[in-house]
Design a protein around this motif. Structure first.
Motif, PDB file in Angstrom:
ATOM      1  N   UNK A 103       0.872  -1.178   0.000  1.00  7.50           N
ATOM      2  CA  UNK A 103       0.000   0.000   0.000  1.00  7.50           C
ATOM      3  C   UNK A 103       0.908   1.227   0.000  1.00  7.50           C
ATOM      4  N   UNK A 104       0.778   2.052  -1.028  1.00  6.79           N
ATOM      5  CA  UNK A 104       1.582   3.269  -1.139  1.00  6.79           C
ATOM      6  C   UNK A 104       0.789   4.434  -0.553  1.00  6.79           C
ATOM      7  N   UNK A 105       1.396   5.150   0.377  1.00  4.07           N
ATOM      8  CA  UNK A 105       0.805   6.356   0.948  1.00  4.07           C
ATOM      9  C   UNK A 105       1.841   7.461   0.851  1.00  4.07           C
ATOM     10  N   UNK A 106       1.408   8.694   1.066  1.00  3.43           N
ATOM     11  CA  UNK A 106       2.416   9.738   1.217  1.00  3.43           C
ATOM     12  C   UNK A 106       2.774   9.829   2.704  1.00  3.43           C
ATOM     13  N   UNK A 107       3.766  10.623   3.022  1.00  2.00           N
ATOM     14  CA  UNK A 107       4.239  10.672   4.414  1.00  2.00           C
ATOM     15  C   UNK A 107       3.225  11.344   5.332  1.00  2.00           C
ATOM     16  N   UNK A 108       2.204  11.965   4.761  1.00  2.94           N
ATOM     17  CA  UNK A 108       1.132  12.557   5.567  1.00  2.94           C
ATOM     18  C   UNK A 108      -0.004  11.577   5.816  1.00  2.94           C
ATOM     19  N   UNK A 109       0.126  10.359   5.291  1.00  3.26           N
ATOM     20  CA  UNK A 109      -0.870   9.327   5.546  1.00  3.26           C
ATOM     21  C   UNK A 109      -1.945   9.194   4.484  1.00  3.26           C
ATOM     22  N   UNK A 110      -1.881   9.991   3.425  1.00  4.36           N
ATOM     23  CA  UNK A 110      -2.888   9.890   2.368  1.00  4.36           C
ATOM     24  C   UNK A 110      -2.665   8.635   1.529  1.00  4.36           C
ATOM     25  N   UNK A 111      -3.728   7.866   1.339  1.00  2.00           N
ATOM     26  CA  UNK A 111      -3.627   6.624   0.570  1.00  2.00           C
ATOM     27  C   UNK A 111      -3.550   6.932  -0.918  1.00  2.00           C
ATOM     28  N   UNK A 112      -2.600   6.281  -1.593  1.00  2.00           N
ATOM     29  CA  UNK A 112      -2.369   6.546  -3.015  1.00  2.00           C
ATOM     30  C   UNK A 112      -2.670   5.342  -3.894  1.00  2.00           C
ATOM     31  N   UNK A 113      -2.149   4.159  -3.531  1.00  3.39           N
ATOM     32  CA  UNK A 113      -2.288   3.020  -4.436  1.00  3.39           C
ATOM     33  C   UNK A 113      -2.129   1.689  -3.717  1.00  3.39           C
ATOM     34  N   UNK A 114      -2.990   0.693  -4.040  1.00  2.53           N
ATOM     35  CA  UNK A 114      -2.774  -0.681  -3.565  1.00  2.53           C
ATOM     36  C   UNK A 114      -2.200  -1.522  -4.694  1.00  2.53           C
ATOM     37  N   UNK A 115      -1.144  -2.272  -4.419  1.00  2.00           N
ATOM     38  CA  UNK A 115      -0.492  -3.057  -5.463  1.00  2.00           C
ATOM     39  C   UNK A 115      -0.152  -4.458  -4.963  1.00  2.00           C
ATOM     40  N   UNK A 116      -0.474  -5.439  -5.763  1.00  2.00           N
ATOM     41  CA  UNK A 116       0.071  -6.772  -5.544  1.00  2.00           C
ATOM     42  C   UNK A 116       1.466  -6.789  -6.174  1.00  2.00           C
ATOM     43  N   UNK A 117       2.436  -7.410  -5.518  1.00  2.00           N
ATOM     44  CA  UNK A 117       3.823  -7.366  -5.970  1.00  2.00           C
ATOM     45  C   UNK A 117       4.329  -8.785  -6.206  1.00  2.00           C
ATOM     46  N   UNK A 118       4.950  -8.994  -7.360  1.00  2.00           N
ATOM     47  CA  UNK A 118       5.530 -10.291  -7.692  1.00  2.00           C
ATOM     48  C   UNK A 118       6.995 -10.107  -8.105  1.00  2.00           C
ATOM     49  N   UNK A 119       7.795 -11.116  -7.779  1.00  2.00           N
ATOM     50  CA  UNK A 119       9.188 -11.174  -8.225  1.00  2.00           C
ATOM     51  C   UNK A 119       9.349 -12.518  -8.923  1.00  2.00           C
ATOM     52  N   UNK A 120       9.524 -12.501 -10.246  1.00  2.00           N
ATOM     53  CA  UNK A 120       9.491 -13.734 -11.016  1.00  2.00           C
ATOM     54  C   UNK A 120      10.702 -13.847 -11.937  1.00  2.00           C
ATOM     55  N   UNK A 121      11.140 -15.077 -12.128  1.00  2.00           N
ATOM     56  CA  UNK A 121      12.295 -15.327 -12.983  1.00  2.00           C
ATOM     57  C   UNK A 121      11.843 -15.503 -14.431  1.00  2.00           C
ATOM     58  N   UNK A 122      12.695 -15.058 -15.342  1.00  2.00           N
ATOM     59  CA  UNK A 122      12.504 -15.244 -16.776  1.00  2.00           C
ATOM     60  C   UNK A 122      13.757 -15.932 -17.312  1.00  2.00           C
TER      61      UNK A 122
END
Length: 352
Positions: A103-122
């Protein structure tokens, strides 16, 4: 680099947490995104378009600031909250919604974006035997991701609830038991048609959902390729096609993609009626005999059918970028029993 990782200055993880099991797999991709944000390097963007009367998934590029929804803020102005609830979506559910990887917020606590995160090999083992331009990654998707997909889709078009209800009414209103295998397999075709109609109408409202960092090796070797890293961002609409496409094929029992499709249709329909649902109950009830934490998996060849960017052949970041993303002395904190950790621990340190 107080955390040892580029750009992550404010976080709910301690310095040691970032390097622990199951944490590095989301901390490193986030730091890679911060590096690309600072250097104005766009990510690959997989999104849905409507071309010549047909819905199709296309590859483009997207600035990281749009992925983070951070406007002109720099990474040091952001707060990265891992495995957390994106609170703006809680208004749509009576029960407590799951957390998402980032969950990305700014330092003032405002919600900006929810993201699922993957790290995958190619590449995957399966695609490594094919020509390099056909190499692909595997994606394993949790049910939390598909629930955020549904909530995010509705959040973007909630002002059109009446029309959304009309789109889903015919296919959804006659369903007696959403957890009945026989009934749902026979309704699947009409549910897919409703989702198609919804996406044709509202695809311009799609937004980033899944941020997939890829690390490319020299075939099946653990050694990094010279151009080794890139980020593939999936919009919520494009992500949904991973399970909606093909879900309408006749079947006697509910497959995982069919289950995910039915859940998405139900969430959108019930949200359009009342604006608030029991999202956790929906996902728990509609299990169809399968485990509820894992939603579905996509193999490397199918992944490559959707990710058509040439950047999978030549990723945009060179292998030595890890020396800028990871501060000196921190790679030693990794536990080299996992494959990516091994690659960094042995190949990067060996090059020094």
């Amino acid at each position: 680099m107080a955390s040892g990782l580029f750009g992550i200055e404010h976080s709910n993880r301690s310095v040691d947490d970032h390097w622990g099991k199951n944490c590095f797999n989301s901390s490193f991709p986030t730091a890679t995104a911060c590096y690309m944000l600072a250097h104005d390097i766009p990510a690959i963007y997989i999104h849905l378009d409507y071309i010549n009367g047909k819905l199709c998934v296309v590859a483009d590029e997207i600035p990281i600031k749009e992925v983070f929804n951070s406007a002109d803020r720099k990474a040091e102005d952001l707060y990265f909250s891992f495995e957390s609830v994106y609170e703006p979506y809680q208004q749509y559910s009576f029960d407590a919604i799951d957390g998402i990887d980032l969950v990305v917020r700014d330092v003032n606590g405002n919600y900006l974006s929810p993201l699922e995160v993957k790290l995958t090999v190619l590449p995957t083992d399966q695609t490594s035997h094919q020509p390099e331009e056909k190499w692909g990654c595997e994606l394993v998707i949790r049910s939390a991701t598909t629930s955020y997909c549904a909530l995010g889709m509705f959040d973007s078009v909630k002002d059109h609830s009446r029309h959304i209800r009309e789109i889903f009414e015919d296919s959804c209103s006659s369903i007696q038991m959403w957890d009945n295998d026989y009934e749902m397999t026979h309704k699947m075709s009409s549910l897919c048609e409703s989702i198609d109609a919804f996406q044709k109408e509202y695809y311009t409202h799609q937004k980033p959902l899944l941020m997939q960092t890829i690390w490319k090796t020299q075939g099946k070797s653990p050694l990094l390729a010279d151009q080794a890293f890139d980020i593939v961002v999936w919009s919520d609409y494009a992500f949904s096609r991973l399970f909606v496409d093909g879900a309408s094929n006749p079947a006697k029992t509910m497959s995982r993609p069919m289950r995910a499709t039915a859940r998405l249709a139900r969430c959108l329909w019930e949200l359009s009626k009342s604006g608030k649902i029991r999202v956790v109950d929906i996902y728990r009830q509609m299990a169809f005999g399968n485990q509820t934490d894992k939603e579905f998996a996509i193999g490397g060849s199918k992944w490559r059918n959707y990710v058509t960017s040439n950047r999978t052949v030549t990723p945009i970041l060179p292998k030595d970028v890890v020396n800028e993303i990871i501060a000196p002395g921190y790679i030693q904190k990794l536990s080299p029993e996992r494959r990516f950790d091994q690659t960094l621990y042995f190949t990067v340190l060996k090059d020094k």
